[in-house]
Design a protein around this motif. Structure first.
Motif, PDB file in Angstrom:
ATOM      1  N   THR A   1      34.841  27.295  11.792  1.00 32.06           N
ATOM      2  CA  THR A   1      34.313  28.536  12.353  1.00 32.06           C
ATOM      3  C   THR A   1      33.501  29.267  11.297  1.00 32.06           C
ATOM      4  OG1 THR A   1      36.322  29.675  11.705  1.00 32.06           O
ATOM      5  CG2 THR A   1      36.200  28.863  13.961  1.00 32.06           C
TER       6      THR A   1
ATOM      7  N   ARG B   1      18.969  33.731  16.543  1.00 32.31           N
ATOM      8  CA  ARG B   1      19.466  32.596  17.315  1.00 32.31           C
ATOM      9  C   ARG B   1      20.413  33.059  18.420  1.00 32.31           C
ATOM     10  NH1 ARG B   1      23.801  31.788  13.989  1.00 32.31           N
ATOM     11  NH2 ARG B   1      23.478  32.586  11.907  1.00 32.31           N
TER      12      ARG B   1
ATOM     13  N   ARG C   1      21.917  30.897  22.391  1.00 36.22           N
ATOM     14  CA  ARG C   1      21.706  29.460  22.343  1.00 36.22           C
ATOM     15  C   ARG C   1      22.739  28.781  23.235  1.00 36.22           C
ATOM     16  NH1 ARG C   1      19.208  28.436  17.141  1.00 36.22           N
ATOM     17  NH2 ARG C   1      17.441  29.856  17.180  1.00 36.22           N
TER      18      ARG C   1
ATOM     19  N   TYR D   1      26.185  24.721  17.634  1.00 39.66           N
ATOM     20  CA  TYR D   1      26.969  25.824  18.211  1.00 39.66           C
ATOM     21  C   TYR D   1      27.742  25.264  19.389  1.00 39.66           C
ATOM     22  CZ  TYR D   1      23.516  28.414  15.556  1.00 39.66           C
ATOM     23  OH  TYR D   1      22.699  28.862  14.566  1.00 39.66           O
TER      24      TYR D   1
ATOM     25  N   THR E   1      25.853  30.611  21.503  1.00 40.81           N
ATOM     26  CA  THR E   1      25.910  31.928  20.855  1.00 40.81           C
ATOM     27  C   THR E   1      25.686  32.998  21.901  1.00 40.81           C
ATOM     28  OG1 THR E   1      23.556  31.856  20.378  1.00 40.81           O
ATOM     29  CG2 THR E   1      25.030  31.048  18.660  1.00 40.81           C
TER      30      THR E   1
ATOM     31  N   ASP F   1      28.525  33.356  17.020  1.00 37.93           N
ATOM     32  CA  ASP F   1      29.002  32.040  17.433  1.00 37.93           C
ATOM     33  C   ASP F   1      30.195  32.192  18.392  1.00 37.93           C
ATOM     34  OD1 ASP F   1      29.417  29.325  17.555  1.00 37.93           O
ATOM     35  OD2 ASP F   1      30.723  29.326  15.793  1.00 37.93           O
TER      36      ASP F   1
ATOM     37  N   TYR G   1      32.134  29.946  19.719  1.00 41.00           N
ATOM     38  CA  TYR G   1      33.281  29.129  19.315  1.00 41.00           C
ATOM     39  C   TYR G   1      34.164  29.882  18.320  1.00 41.00           C
ATOM     40  CZ  TYR G   1      35.825  25.410  16.866  1.00 41.00           C
ATOM     41  OH  TYR G   1      36.791  24.650  16.285  1.00 41.00           O
TER      42      TYR G   1
END
Lengths: 329, 301
Positions: B60, B70, B73, B79, B83, B89, B91
């Motif tokens: 992470t 970004r 996404r 990713y 995102t 992010d 995740y």
């Protein structure tokens, strides 16, 4: 002086109903019961379900507070003691319950079950406590290594022995056996009865034996009190009661005791109807609705528990019961 | 002519295997076979707890790091869960979000069980207190717990601690009712009366004879409270009445992804799946626990 004296003991339960929970009726569970138990003596209280015999035991033990009446232990009045003072008296009066399964905490080892009453009264600690618990196991004839086990590892009869050991633990003088053998098999019943009478001889215990089973009672009792609808109808020594009952209800109960001989000719007295409700007991003699010998006076005048012959009291207007063959069935 | 003895004539042939051979299983396998629900829930919950604790080493990045270049996404090798609209992010946010959900779930379950147990025992044991406590509890229960939690959050500042308190207050009446019921039935048990008759003082009766026997139903109830607390936390965060937006909780992630859910559904999808799996795991654990501890409880809970 008697060890235990119960005087006009009453326990009434109010019934609340209606919108604001006002008292609408009263259950006269126990309605003026008097008897005595001497040291080393067994008094049996018999009667059918709902006659108030268990309530008598619970009121003496103060598991429920009596409504009225007096209870004396060795001359000391105990029915009005504060909970703290009553706790001290509890060392001398113990109880054995009917159901051997629910009368032991499933999460306590036998050792802790037996040690609890001893600790409660500060009677012993440390190794002395262990010795006392071991001695109790010997008294009820259970192996000593069973102390480490949990109640579910025992049979019904063994559990009842643990229950008896707990009742003996604080060195009690009186044990109230509330249907103590009713839930057991016949053979186990006999063992427990023998154990109780051996313990009585050995320790000089007084027993208040509450039961519905006259056949069992005949084996171990000295005196018998027969209850019907919250009152004692007959109180007599064993021999007089079983050979010459003075109350029609006692006679009907006796005739219902099973006899092991299938060919024996017996005069069965079948009582008609059900026991009246203790919420609204019949006026006059409480048994008059079912009595085969009822006459006018019974319906209005409540008979007192009077001595009919030495050692035998009955609450009946008849001085002698009619011969049995004359009984309409 | 000589008699030859071949050496096998007098010996019976080997018996056929009438009984199948006894399979030897380890203790763990036997336990799993006997308690499939409990095991499935336990393993799943174990994985999620591990995931929450080990979030920093599971590939992470900082879950709060904003990178406008970004943003939004779609999921890719770089990713995994894509995102969000601020370029964070998803995740990382989802894994860290598990921490908030688990902390809230366990804390609420623990606190409401302890407090509910104490109040329930008082209510079950002291007649006079019973009427008052239970009317108050009835009052609390008549307010939907989510509304109660929203109202309590409206009075305070958004923080994990306040969310825990708000949900706990809403859950206490359920535990209290349960414990009171169990205590009322236990105090009539002959072994409790025998303890009273043998001179045990009231506090000892409660702690030795009554409380240990209420633990099994309370534990089962606690797992259900844990699950419902996680959902309540997510709801509170989703409507903006829960944890502050800076903390990545599943409710917050979903709330932020809500505006884009028709075009970028994964932002809502991933935290939702994890929330569902966690709640499922806890509920399975509770069901299994109930069956293992006492099959008769099934009717009461």
């Amino acid at each position: 002086m008697a060890l235990l004296e119960v005087n006009a003991l009453k326990k009434h339960y109010p019934i609340h109903g209606g919108l604001f929970g006002a008292q609408t009726a009263t259950v006269y569970a126990v309605d003026g019961v008097s008897f005595t138990v001497s040291a080393g003596e067994t008094l049996s209280v018999v009667g059918e379900s709902g006659c108030g015999k268990s309530t008598v035991g619970r009121a003496i033990l103060r598991l429920t507070d009596p409504t009225d009446g007096e209870v004396f232990l060795d001359g000391q009045r105990i029915d009005q003691l504060s909970p703290g003072k009553m706790r001290q008296v509890r060392r001398r009066i113990q109880v054995v319950f009917q159901d051997p399964f629910s009368s032991l905490n499933p999460r306590q080892r036998v050792r802790d079950v037996l040690a609890e009453p001893i600790r409660n009264f500060g009677l012993a600690k440390g190794s002395e406590l262990d010795d006392r618990v071991a001695a109790l196991m010997d008294k009820v004839r259970l192996p000593r290594d069973a102390m480490k086990r949990f109640p579910h590892e025992f049979s019904g009869g063994q559990r009842q022995r643990i229950g008896i050991a707990r009742a003996l633990a604080p060195g009690s003088d009186l044990i109230i056996c509330d249907e103590a053998v009713s839930a057991l098999d016949v053979s186990v019943k006999a063992q427990i009865i023998n154990l109780l009478s051996d313990l009585q001889d050995e320790l000089g215990l007084a027993l208040l034996f509450i039961s519905h089973d006259l056949a069992i009672v005949e084996h171990l009792t000295h005196r018998v009190a027969v209850m019907y609808l919250g009152k004692i109808v007959e109180l007599a020594d064993r021999r007089s009661l079983f050979s010459n009952p003075r109350h029609p209800y006692t006679r009907a109960l006796l005739s219902a005791v099973p006899v092991p001989d299938p060919l024996a000719k017996r005069d069965r007295i079948i009582l008609k109807g059900d026991v009246p409700s203790p919420i609204d007991p019949p006026k006059g003699c409480r048994f008059h609705t079912r009595c085969p010998y009822v006459f006018d006076r019974c319906r209005v005048d409540e008979p007192l528990l009077l001595e009919k012959s030495p050692g035998q009291k009955a609450a009946c207007h008849l001085d002698e019961l009619p011969e049995l063959h004359a009984v309409p069935i | 002519m000589s008699i030859t003895y071949n050496g096998t004539g007098g010996v019976a042939a080997d018996l056929p295997d009438v009984l199948p051979p006894v399979k030897k299983r380890g203790r763990v396998l036997t336990f799993i076979r006997r308690n499939p629900t409990l095991s499935a829930g336990g393993i799943l919950l174990g994985l999620i707890v591990f995931m929450a604790i080990a979030a920093p080493i599971l590939g992470t990045v900082d879950p709060t790091a904003i990178a406008p270049a970004r943003r939004t996404r779609v999921p890719s090798a770089l990713y995994w869960f894509g995102t969000d609209m601020l370029g964070r992010d998803v995740y990382s946010r989802t894994l860290y979000g598990a921490r908030v959900s688990l902390i809230v779930g366990f804390a609420v379950a623990f606190l409401s069980s302890i407090i509910g147990m104490l109040i329930g025992v008082c209510a079950g044991y002291i007649r006079l207190v019973d009427t008052i406590i239970m009317r108050v509890m009835d009052g609390l229960m008549s307010i939907p717990s989510i509304l109660l939690a929203i109202a309590l959050m409206a009075l305070t500042r958004g923080s994990v601690q306040n969310v825990v308190i708000a949900i706990t207050v809403a859950e206490i009446p359920r535990v209290t009712r349960l414990v009171r019921g169990v205590v009322l039935s236990l105090r009539e048990q002959p072994y409790v009366e025998a303890a009273v008759a043998s001179g045990t003082r009231t506090p000892a009766v409660i702690f030795k004879h009554i409380l240990p026997n209420t633990l099994a139903p309370i534990m089962v109830q606690a797992t259900f409270i844990c699950a419902s607390a996680m959902i309540t936390e997510a709801i509170l965060s989703f409507i903006g009445a829960g944890t502050p937006p800076i903390i990545p909780s599943w409710g917050n992630i979903m709330a932020e992804g809500r505006a884009l859910w028709q075009v970028k559904g994964y932002i809502v999808f991933f935290p939702a799946v994890f929330l569902s799996l966690t709640v499922l795991a806890v509920n399975l654990l509770g069901d299994g626990l109930r069956d293992m501890l006492d099959p008769r409880l099934a009717k009461r809970l």
